[in-house]
Design an enzyme around this catalytic site. Structure first.
Site, PDB file in Angstrom:
ATOM      1  N   VAL A  75      38.925  40.426  38.607  1.00 10.06           N
ATOM      2  CA  VAL A  75      37.936  40.823  37.606  1.00 10.06           C
ATOM      3  C   VAL A  75      36.922  39.704  37.394  1.00 10.06           C
ATOM      4  O   VAL A  75      37.277  38.583  37.033  1.00 10.06           O
ATOM      5  CB  VAL A  75      38.611  41.188  36.272  1.00 10.06           C
ATOM      6  CG1 VAL A  75      37.555  41.595  35.238  1.00 10.06           C
ATOM      7  CG2 VAL A  75      39.619  42.310  36.472  1.00 10.06           C
ATOM      8  N   LYS A  76      35.669  40.023  37.620  1.00  7.00           N
ATOM      9  CA  LYS A  76      34.578  39.061  37.518  1.00  7.00           C
ATOM     10  C   LYS A  76      33.995  39.114  36.108  1.00  7.00           C
ATOM     11  O   LYS A  76      33.545  40.172  35.653  1.00  7.00           O
ATOM     12  CB  LYS A  76      33.511  39.390  38.567  1.00  7.00           C
ATOM     13  CG  LYS A  76      32.595  38.250  38.960  1.00  7.00           C
ATOM     14  CD  LYS A  76      31.743  38.705  40.149  1.00  7.00           C
ATOM     15  CE  LYS A  76      30.828  37.604  40.640  1.00  7.00           C
ATOM     16  NZ  LYS A  76      29.984  38.092  41.748  1.00  7.00           N
TER      17      LYS A  76
END
EC number: 2.2.1.2
Length: 223
Positions: A86-87
């Site tokens: 997850v960025k």
């Protein structure tokens, strides 16, 4: 050093993977838009398609900017595939979200990092990756490679396990210099990766070898 490709183009991802050197993929809303990918369902399906091509980590960026919304969106992204990282943007609520995700065993990539202080906060929160944007720093007459060096020193001083992911690499020398100063990962477009293959002496040498082989074959045929 790990090689990630920075794109949403499936053909480019496949080409880099088939080259045998690809360790992962990073992408973002801008790169998705560049490929004409829009709408939540289409974006989700595109992430799934990327994960079907590569074996390594695939960074999927949240669009939300508040803690609560980032948590909801990030958990949904992480559930898509085991390879998803997850960025999360380097903002106050982003750091809070990284800490939350870390506590839940969800891997993260802290993006839009432009200072050593930001990288320190990301590591303290438990980010899996931190993404300093070296190319964008170069664009404003700041040495992005110096930032990589500073982060490397800080992380080594205290044993942080967060990996330095040098982002917005624009050309092959960005990649080489990142390797020299100890970046754990570099992400770059396909053009920068394949440019590492090229050298005029290699081309000249191969041409000479082939010419000599052809000449020898001709002489053998005359006998």
């Amino acid at each position: 050093m790990k090689f990630f490709i920075d794109t949403a183009n499936l053909a480019h991802i496949k080409e880099a993977y088939e080259l045998g050197v690809l360790d992962g993929v990073t992408t973002n809303p801008s790169l998705m838009a560049k490929e004409g990918i829009s709408g939540h369902e289409n974006v989700i399906n595109h992430y799934k398609a990327i994960c079907e091509i590569v074996d390594g980590d695939v960074s999927a960026e949240v669009i939300a900017t508040t803690f609560e919304e980032m948590v909801i969106e990030g958990e949904a992204l992480a559930a898509l595939h085991p390879q998803i990282v997850v960025k999360v943007p380097m903002i106050k609520d982003g750091v809070r979200a990284i800490k939350y995700f870390t506590s839940k065993g969800i891997r993260t990539n802290c993006t839009l990092v432009f200072s050593a202080g930001q990288a320190l906060l990301a590591a303290k929160a438990g980010a899996t990756y931190v993404s300093p944007f070296i190319g964008r720093l170069d664009d404003v007459s700041t040495d992005g490679l110096t930032l990589i060096e500073d982060i490397r020193t800080i992380y080594d001083n205290y044993g942080y396990e967060t990996q330095i992911l040098a982002a917005s690499a624009r050309h092959p020398m960005h990649i080489i210099n990142c390797a020299k100063i100890g970046s754990d990962v570099v992400t770059a477009p396909l053009s920068a990766i394949v440019a590492l293959l090229k050298h005029p002496l290699t081309d000249n040498g191969l041409a000479q070898f082939l010419a000599d082989y052809a000449k020898a074959a001709e002489l053998e045929a005359v006998k």
